[in-house]
Write a protein that holds these residues in place. Structure first.
Motif, PDB file in Angstrom:
ATOM      1  N   HIS A   1      22.013  97.896 131.394  1.00 32.91           N
ATOM      2  CA  HIS A   1      22.522  96.578 131.787  1.00 32.91           C
ATOM      3  C   HIS A   1      21.485  95.479 131.557  1.00 32.91           C
ATOM      4  CE1 HIS A   1      26.535  97.296 133.298  1.00 32.91           C
ATOM      5  NE2 HIS A   1      26.109  98.436 133.815  1.00 32.91           N
ATOM      6  N   GLN A   2      20.205  95.865 131.594  1.00 32.95           N
ATOM      7  CA  GLN A   2      19.167  94.883 131.300  1.00 32.95           C
ATOM      8  C   GLN A   2      19.357  94.373 129.868  1.00 32.95           C
ATOM      9  OE1 GLN A   2      14.580  94.608 132.508  1.00 32.95           O
ATOM     10  NE2 GLN A   2      14.959  96.421 131.324  1.00 32.95           N
ATOM     11  N   LEU A   3      19.699  95.305 128.980  1.00 37.23           N
ATOM     12  CA  LEU A   3      19.922  94.926 127.581  1.00 37.23           C
ATOM     13  C   LEU A   3      21.222  94.133 127.429  1.00 37.23           C
ATOM     14  CD1 LEU A   3      19.402  94.971 124.553  1.00 37.23           C
ATOM     15  CD2 LEU A   3      20.454  97.229 124.471  1.00 37.23           C
ATOM     16  N   VAL A   4      22.282  94.565 128.101  1.00 39.78           N
ATOM     17  CA  VAL A   4      23.559  93.850 127.983  1.00 39.78           C
ATOM     18  C   VAL A   4      23.406  92.425 128.516  1.00 39.78           C
ATOM     19  CG1 VAL A   4      25.964  93.798 128.756  1.00 39.78           C
ATOM     20  CG2 VAL A   4      24.928  95.970 128.074  1.00 39.78           C
ATOM     21  N   GLU A   5      22.693  92.299 129.638  1.00 41.28           N
ATOM     22  CA  GLU A   5      22.477  90.972 130.217  1.00 41.28           C
ATOM     23  C   GLU A   5      21.688  90.084 129.254  1.00 41.28           C
ATOM     24  OE1 GLU A   5      20.500  90.972 134.052  1.00 41.28           O
ATOM     25  OE2 GLU A   5      20.596  88.786 134.185  1.00 41.28           O
ATOM     26  N   GLY A   6      20.622  90.639 128.703  1.00 44.03           N
ATOM     27  CA  GLY A   6      19.800  89.873 127.770  1.00 44.03           C
ATOM     28  C   GLY A   6      20.566  89.498 126.509  1.00 44.03           C
ATOM     29  N   THR A   7      21.405  90.413 126.053  1.00 38.11           N
ATOM     30  CA  THR A   7      22.204  90.160 124.857  1.00 38.11           C
ATOM     31  C   THR A   7      23.179  89.011 125.096  1.00 38.11           C
ATOM     32  OG1 THR A   7      22.020  92.483 124.226  1.00 38.11           O
ATOM     33  CG2 THR A   7      23.821  91.235 123.228  1.00 38.11           C
ATOM     34  N   ALA A   8      23.862  89.069 126.241  1.00 37.10           N
ATOM     35  CA  ALA A   8      24.823  88.011 126.559  1.00 37.10           C
ATOM     36  C   ALA A   8      24.106  86.667 126.691  1.00 37.10           C
ATOM     37  CB  ALA A   8      25.569  88.361 127.847  1.00 37.10           C
ATOM     38  N   LEU A   9      22.942  86.692 127.322  1.00 38.65           N
ATOM     39  CA  LEU A   9      22.188  85.453 127.515  1.00 38.65           C
ATOM     40  C   LEU A   9      21.746  84.875 126.166  1.00 38.65           C
ATOM     41  CD1 LEU A   9      19.550  84.728 130.213  1.00 38.65           C
ATOM     42  CD2 LEU A   9      19.032  84.203 127.831  1.00 38.65           C
ATOM     43  N   ALA A  10      21.235  85.729 125.306  1.00 40.62           N
ATOM     44  CA  ALA A  10      20.761  85.251 124.004  1.00 40.62           C
ATOM     45  C   ALA A  10      21.937  84.719 123.174  1.00 40.62           C
ATOM     46  CB  ALA A  10      20.051  86.381 123.257  1.00 40.62           C
ATOM     47  N   ALA A  11      23.087  85.383 123.267  1.00 38.46           N
ATOM     48  CA  ALA A  11      24.260  84.908 122.529  1.00 38.46           C
ATOM     49  C   ALA A  11      24.616  83.493 122.989  1.00 38.46           C
ATOM     50  CB  ALA A  11      25.442  85.855 122.731  1.00 38.46           C
ATOM     51  N   HIS A  12      24.620  83.295 124.298  1.00 34.85           N
ATOM     52  CA  HIS A  12      24.905  81.963 124.834  1.00 34.85           C
ATOM     53  C   HIS A  12      23.890  80.939 124.311  1.00 34.85           C
ATOM     54  CE1 HIS A  12      25.620  78.657 127.541  1.00 34.85           C
ATOM     55  NE2 HIS A  12      24.462  78.828 128.143  1.00 34.85           N
ATOM     56  N   ALA A  13      22.623  81.333 124.277  1.00 33.93           N
ATOM     57  CA  ALA A  13      21.557  80.408 123.879  1.00 33.93           C
ATOM     58  C   ALA A  13      21.656  79.990 122.419  1.00 33.93           C
ATOM     59  CB  ALA A  13      20.192  81.034 124.148  1.00 33.93           C
ATOM     60  N   ILE A  14      22.333  80.765 121.590  1.00 29.22           N
ATOM     61  CA  ILE A  14      22.426  80.422 120.158  1.00 29.22           C
ATOM     62  C   ILE A  14      23.855  80.016 119.772  1.00 29.22           C
ATOM     63  CG2 ILE A  14      20.449  81.895 119.523  1.00 29.22           C
ATOM     64  CD1 ILE A  14      22.764  83.775 118.269  1.00 29.22           C
ATOM     65  N   TYR A  15      24.665  79.670 120.741  1.00 28.30           N
ATOM     66  CA  TYR A  15      26.041  79.222 120.489  1.00 28.30           C
ATOM     67  C   TYR A  15      26.863  80.309 119.797  1.00 28.30           C
ATOM     68  CZ  TYR A  15      23.776  74.655 121.164  1.00 28.30           C
ATOM     69  OH  TYR A  15      23.048  73.601 121.651  1.00 28.30           O
ATOM     70  N   ALA A  16      26.647  81.551 120.183  1.00 25.57           N
ATOM     71  CA  ALA A  16      27.427  82.642 119.592  1.00 25.57           C
ATOM     72  C   ALA A  16      28.390  83.192 120.632  1.00 25.57           C
ATOM     73  CB  ALA A  16      26.502  83.754 119.101  1.00 25.57           C
ATOM     74  N   GLU A  17      29.555  83.614 120.157  1.00 24.57           N
ATOM     75  CA  GLU A  17      30.502  84.284 121.054  1.00 24.57           C
ATOM     76  C   GLU A  17      30.457  85.789 120.855  1.00 24.57           C
ATOM     77  OE1 GLU A  17      34.389  82.645 120.423  1.00 24.57           O
ATOM     78  OE2 GLU A  17      33.965  80.872 121.660  1.00 24.57           O
ATOM     79  N   THR A  18      29.908  86.214 119.734  1.00 28.12           N
ATOM     80  CA  THR A  18      29.923  87.644 119.424  1.00 28.12           C
ATOM     81  C   THR A  18      28.514  88.158 119.160  1.00 28.12           C
ATOM     82  OG1 THR A  18      32.061  87.287 118.366  1.00 28.12           O
ATOM     83  CG2 THR A  18      30.990  89.413 117.957  1.00 28.12           C
ATOM     84  N   ALA A  19      28.186  89.269 119.798  1.00 28.32           N
ATOM     85  CA  ALA A  19      26.894  89.917 119.567  1.00 28.32           C
ATOM     86  C   ALA A  19      27.135  91.376 119.219  1.00 28.32           C
ATOM     87  CB  ALA A  19      26.020  89.819 120.814  1.00 28.32           C
ATOM     88  N   TYR A  20      26.352  91.878 118.280  1.00 29.68           N
ATOM     89  CA  TYR A  20      26.385  93.298 117.951  1.00 29.68           C
ATOM     90  C   TYR A  20      25.044  93.910 118.307  1.00 29.68           C
ATOM     91  CZ  TYR A  20      30.468  91.948 115.202  1.00 29.68           C
ATOM     92  OH  TYR A  20      31.690  91.450 114.812  1.00 29.68           O
ATOM     93  N   ILE A  21      25.086  95.001 119.036  1.00 30.98           N
ATOM     94  CA  ILE A  21      23.855  95.743 119.320  1.00 30.98           C
ATOM     95  C   ILE A  21      23.845  96.920 118.349  1.00 30.98           C
ATOM     96  CG2 ILE A  21      22.496  96.988 121.045  1.00 30.98           C
ATOM     97  CD1 ILE A  21      23.992  95.489 123.235  1.00 30.98           C
ATOM     98  N   TYR A  22      22.927  96.866 117.382  1.00 35.49           N
ATOM     99  CA  TYR A  22      22.848  97.912 116.352  1.00 35.49           C
ATOM    100  C   TYR A  22      21.842  98.958 116.822  1.00 35.49           C
ATOM    101  CZ  TYR A  22      22.331  99.946 111.646  1.00 35.49           C
ATOM    102  OH  TYR A  22      22.295 100.793 110.553  1.00 35.49           O
TER     103      TYR A  22
END
Ligand SMILES: Cc1cc2nc3c(=O)[nH]c(=O)nc-3n(C[C@H](O)[C@H](O)[C@H](O)COP(=O)(O)O)c2cc1C
Ligand code: SF4
Ligand code: FES
Lengths: 171, 442
Positions: free
Chosen positions: B108-129
């Motif tokens: 969840h630390q990663l999911v939280e960070g991913t969602a936050l970073a997506a918001h910070a770059i005006y993205a609605e979609t993030a892929y965790i590879y």
């Protein structure tokens, strides 16, 4: 699950037939990407999950579903190390021998596997069809030398003298 | 906590605080530990404000290159285009296994960070590879993503913010090169994982041709802590002596060392204390012979060079190497450096995507020559040939995998030349063999 190659003469049974759970999973996957092609790696994973390897017939099926050519899909399959282009043993054993594990004795672990499984040689399936052993590059678990992947399961801290028991525990 | 050993009193656990604690894996457990407060706060802020806090914190990319994260995010403008975030969980650099533990213990630390970073770059979609071999980490992160959707943290109205945030896990299929950011994008698109020529840079034309940011797992995982507790707090975790390297860093330690594992310390931590106090030094009865401080792609250090070094971007550089991904590989005095450097070269030869001649030929010939020296079949001229090939492999290719292969060869030959020479049979040493292969060494 017998590898498909054992019955190569039988007609190919498609994996993603309409209404099948696999097809439903693929359809859901397609909603995640703006292009069909992006679902290629996941679709190949599903094919391998169902059949044990990525066969030429399977490649044709996936290619047709994603509007790609079989040649294109083959090109992608061959780039990646984890898609089996041939049937492999029931237990596919990958031993990391890259430097960090190598300095901890990984080569002894590989040799122990080759001996205990009866494979004898890297990449060769044991006569009873149970095992295939290969060396693999860094598994991202270097602090747990030597890590060994047996199918999708990672076993940490394998030493040469623990291989015999490990192999005995596999059917 | 700490994993696989208890946390050392001199560690500064932020990202690794809950490693080894299975309860932290669930949404309820993560929330009970303060999880998703950083994301909730970020979602009330304008993306530019989020970028600025991260800029002020001094956070730099943990994937290897150390690029300032807030600056990278600020390349993404509200231009109305579809933006993407790619989180790089390919972690395949020999010696590095920190992202694995973030994903296994604190998905969840990663999911939280991913969602936050997506918001910070005006993205609605993030892929965790995530690399295909990481079966457990993939399952943990997928479970966390599902929980986050079910709880409304992700989806059409993320945490009630009115914003859409989608996160998808994408599984790799075995290829070190897919950790290179443009190769990762190609792989995600369903192509062979060949790196792309830059420019265009990902912020201009990245995944699916759209503006894209790529960040390492550890980088995005640090962001919610920073947004929640502030840039000054983050900077206070590292030595004030060097404002260019801030916060904490996870170091993976492996090879010939008493206590391998992950350790999280403030930037600027003394390398010697790290190796001996935290990691317990070399195995009993042995001595360190060499240390690679930042994953297999950085120059090899001697124990003497480690004496006074500090663990931050500038400190490791001053000692003659690079911080890289933070993978510390230890070699003790029983190791044959020629054999091990040859093994590293073989790794790069195996992983080269083969589209650049210097890399394809260079990694293969370097391996071949090193292995013949290892086997007692080398000549003195081989040593010069190795350096000539290395020179031809450095700074000339589409990505730096080629340079990464040359690095341990050049530093190894410089610092352990006597071991190479000792393997060259006296009768061979004086025999002149024509320069080989001529075209590569030119
Ligand atoms: C050959 C090669 C392999 C790489 N592998 C990884 C990797 O496994 N994980 C990673 O985060 N970055 C890797 N990188 C670095 C990425 O290209 C990129 O710089 C990084 O993901 C950016 O994220 P950051 O700014 O948060 O560090 C690799 C680079 C190269 C050249
Ligand atoms: S340097 Fe090597 S790995 Fe990188 S793009 Fe060129 S051939 Fe591929
Ligand atoms: S080198 Fe073996 S897991 Fe990394």
């Amino acid at each position: 699950m017998a590898p498909e190659g054992a019955h190569a003469h039988e007609p190919y049974a498609p994996v993603f037939t309409a209404g099948s759970p696999m097809r439903a999973r693929l359809d859901e996957l397609l909603t995640r990407y703006p292009s069909k092609m992006a679902a290629l790696l996941p679709a190949l994973w599903m094919l391998q999950e169902a059949r044990g390897w990525v066969s030429p017939d399977g490649i044709e099926e996936v290619a047709a579903l994603l509007d790609l050519t079989p040649a294109y899909v083959r090109g992608v399959v061959t780039f990646y190390t984890m898609y089996h282009q041939h049937p492999v043993g029931r237990h596919f054993v990958q031993v990391c021998t890259t430097t960090p594990c190598n300095v901890c004795g990984a080569e002894d672990v590989v040799n122990a596997f080759l001996r205990e499984t009866g494979c004898g040689e890297l990449g060769v399936t044991s006569p009873d069809g149970r095992f295939t052993v290969i060396e693999v590059e860094c598994l991202g678990a270097c602090g747990f030398a030597t890590p060994v992947m047996i199918n999708e399961r990672l076993v940490e801290c394998v030493a040469a003298d623990s291989v015999k028991d490990l192999v005995a525990g596999l059917d | 906590m700490g994993y696989p050993h208890p946390s050392h009193p001199r560690e500064t656990p932020v990202l690794s605080k809950h490693f080894g604690d299975p309860e932290a894996r669930t949404l309820a457990g993560w929330r009970a530990r303060g999880g998703y407060e950083g994301l909730a706060k970020a979602l009330t802020m304008d993306p530019v404000e989020v970028q600025n806090v991260v800029k002020d914190s001094g956070l730099r990319g943990r994937g290897g290159a150390g690029f300032p994260t807030g600056v990278k995010w600020s390349f993404m403008k509200p231009d109305g285009k579809t933006h993407y975030l790619c989180v790089n969980g390919d972690e395949s650099e020999p010696g590095t296994f920190k992202d694995r533990e973030i994903m296994r213990w604190t998905p969840h630390q990663l999911v939280e960070g991913t969602a936050l970073a997506a918001h910070a770059i005006y993205a609605e979609t993030a892929y965790i590879y995530i690399r295909g071999e990481f079966d457990e980490p993939i399952r943990r992160v997928e479970a966390a993503v599902r929980e986050a959707y079910d709880a409304g943290i992700l989806g059409g109205n993320a945490m009630g913010s009115g914003k859409r945030l989608d996160v998808h896990v994408h599984k790799g299929a075995g290829a070190y090169i897919c950790g290179e950011e443009t190769a990762l994008m190609n792989s995600l698109e369903g192509r062979r994982g060949n790196p792309r020529i830059k420019p265009p840079f990902p912020a201009v034309a990245g995944l699916f041709g759209q503006p894209t940011t790529i960040n390492n797992v550890e980088t995005v995982s640090a962001a919610p802590h920073i947004v929640l507790r502030g840039a000054d707090w983050y900077k206070s975790l590292s030595t004030p002596a060097n404002p260019k390297s801030t916060g904490t860093k996870l170091f993976s330690v492996c090879g010939n060392v008493a206590r391998p594992g992950n350790y999280e310390v403030g930037m600027g931590f003394p390398l010697k204390d790290f190796l001996y106090e935290l990691c317990g030094g070399p195995p009993a009865g042995r001595r360190f012979k060499a240390i690679i401080p930042g994953g297999s792609s950085v120059p090899i250090l001697t124990p003497e060079e480690c004496e006074t070094a500090v663990m931050d971007y500038e400190g490791i550089q001053a000692a003659g190497s690079l911080l890289g991904s933070g993978g510390v590989i230890c070699f003790d005095d029983t190791q044959d450096m020629v054999r091990q450097i040859a093994r590293l070269a073989r790794f790069y030869a195996h992983e080269s995507c083969a589209q650049c001649t210097q890399c394809r030929e260079g990694t293969a010939w370097t391996t071949k020559i090193l292995e013949r020296i290892r086997d007692g079949e080398g000549t003195m001229q081989d040593l010069d040939t190795l350096l000539a090939i290395a020179d031809n492999m450095t700074g000339k290719t589409i990505c730096v995998l080629s340079d990464s292969c040359a690095t341990p060869v050049v530093s190894g030959l410089k610092k352990f030349r006597h071991e190479f020479e000792a393997k060259i049979r006296p009768s061979r040493a004086s025999v002149m063999i024509p320069s080989f292969p001529g075209t590569v060494a030119a």
